[in-house]
Motif scaffolding. Structure first.
Motif, short mmCIF file in Angstrom:
data_model
loop_
_atom_site.label_atom_id
_atom_site.label_comp_id
_atom_site.label_asym_id
_atom_site.label_seq_id
_atom_site.Cartn_x
_atom_site.Cartn_y
_atom_site.Cartn_z
N MET A 29 0.84 -1.19 0.00
CA MET A 29 0.00 0.00 0.00
C MET A 29 0.88 1.25 0.00
N GLU A 30 0.45 2.24 -0.73
CA GLU A 30 1.21 3.47 -0.88
C GLU A 30 1.09 4.33 0.38
N ARG A 31 2.22 4.94 0.74
CA ARG A 31 2.27 5.79 1.92
C ARG A 31 1.59 7.13 1.65
N ILE A 32 0.80 7.61 2.60
CA ILE A 32 0.13 8.90 2.51
C ILE A 32 0.72 9.83 3.57
N ILE A 33 1.04 11.04 3.19
CA ILE A 33 1.61 12.03 4.11
C ILE A 33 0.48 12.68 4.90
N GLU A 34 0.63 12.72 6.21
CA GLU A 34 -0.40 13.29 7.07
C GLU A 34 -0.11 14.75 7.46
N ASN A 35 1.16 15.14 7.53
CA ASN A 35 1.54 16.49 7.96
C ASN A 35 1.04 17.53 6.95
N PRO A 36 0.14 18.44 7.38
CA PRO A 36 -0.41 19.42 6.43
C PRO A 36 0.64 20.37 5.85
N ASP A 37 1.65 20.73 6.62
CA ASP A 37 2.70 21.61 6.08
C ASP A 37 3.49 20.91 4.98
N GLU A 38 3.79 19.65 5.22
CA GLU A 38 4.53 18.86 4.24
C GLU A 38 3.73 18.70 2.95
N ARG A 39 2.43 18.46 3.11
CA ARG A 39 1.55 18.33 1.95
C ARG A 39 1.46 19.64 1.17
N THR A 40 1.36 20.75 1.88
CA THR A 40 1.26 22.06 1.23
C THR A 40 2.52 22.37 0.43
N TRP A 41 3.69 22.13 1.04
CA TRP A 41 4.93 22.40 0.32
C TRP A 41 5.13 21.44 -0.85
N GLY A 42 4.67 20.20 -0.70
CA GLY A 42 4.72 19.24 -1.80
C GLY A 42 3.85 19.70 -2.95
N MET A 43 2.67 20.22 -2.62
CA MET A 43 1.76 20.74 -3.64
C MET A 43 2.39 21.95 -4.34
N LEU A 44 3.06 22.81 -3.57
CA LEU A 44 3.69 23.99 -4.15
C LEU A 44 4.83 23.64 -5.10
#
Length: 117
Positions: A1-16
């Motif tokens: 199963m693929e890992r999902i990132i839970e940290n919202p800051d990490e997700r935001t910077w990844g999106m950026l």
């Protein structure tokens, strides 16, 4: 199963990492400069940003090469169509990558040469 990132800051910077490529619509080579800036400032802090930054950069470099080749092919008349197709393809997959990263998923672009490993 693929890992999902839970940290919202990490997700935001990844999106950026992905969204910053849209700077190319305003700044020449902004599609590469934007992800480089996000990647280089946050890669040491977040593993997700390091992964998605590399992915975004590889895709944008690949698409820039495709756009240059399409521009050269304008003299053969097929270049105009290719420019439109590559531009639309780049926009659609950049948005998809942004959405996936905002959901914390490790996204891989199709048809991308991995320049940065």
């Amino acid at each position: 199963m693929e890992r999902i990132i839970e940290n919202p800051d990490e997700r935001t910077w990844g999106m950026l990492c992905h969204l910053s490529a849209l700077a190319g619509a305003v700044i020449p080579f902004g599609n590469i400069i934007g992800p480089i800036i996000v990647y280089s400032t946050k890669r040491a802090e977040f593993d997700f940003v390091e992964d998605q930054g590399k992915e975004s950069l590889n895709f944008q470099i690949t698409m820039t090469i495709a756009l240059v080749v399409s521009a050269i092919l304008i003299v053969v008349a097929v270049g105009l169509l290719l420019l439109a197709v590559v531009g639309l393809y780049t926009l659609i997959y950049t948005v998809i990558g942004s959405v996936k990263a905002s959901q914390g998923e490790f996204y891989r672009y199709p048809v991308t040469y991995r320049f940065i490993k």
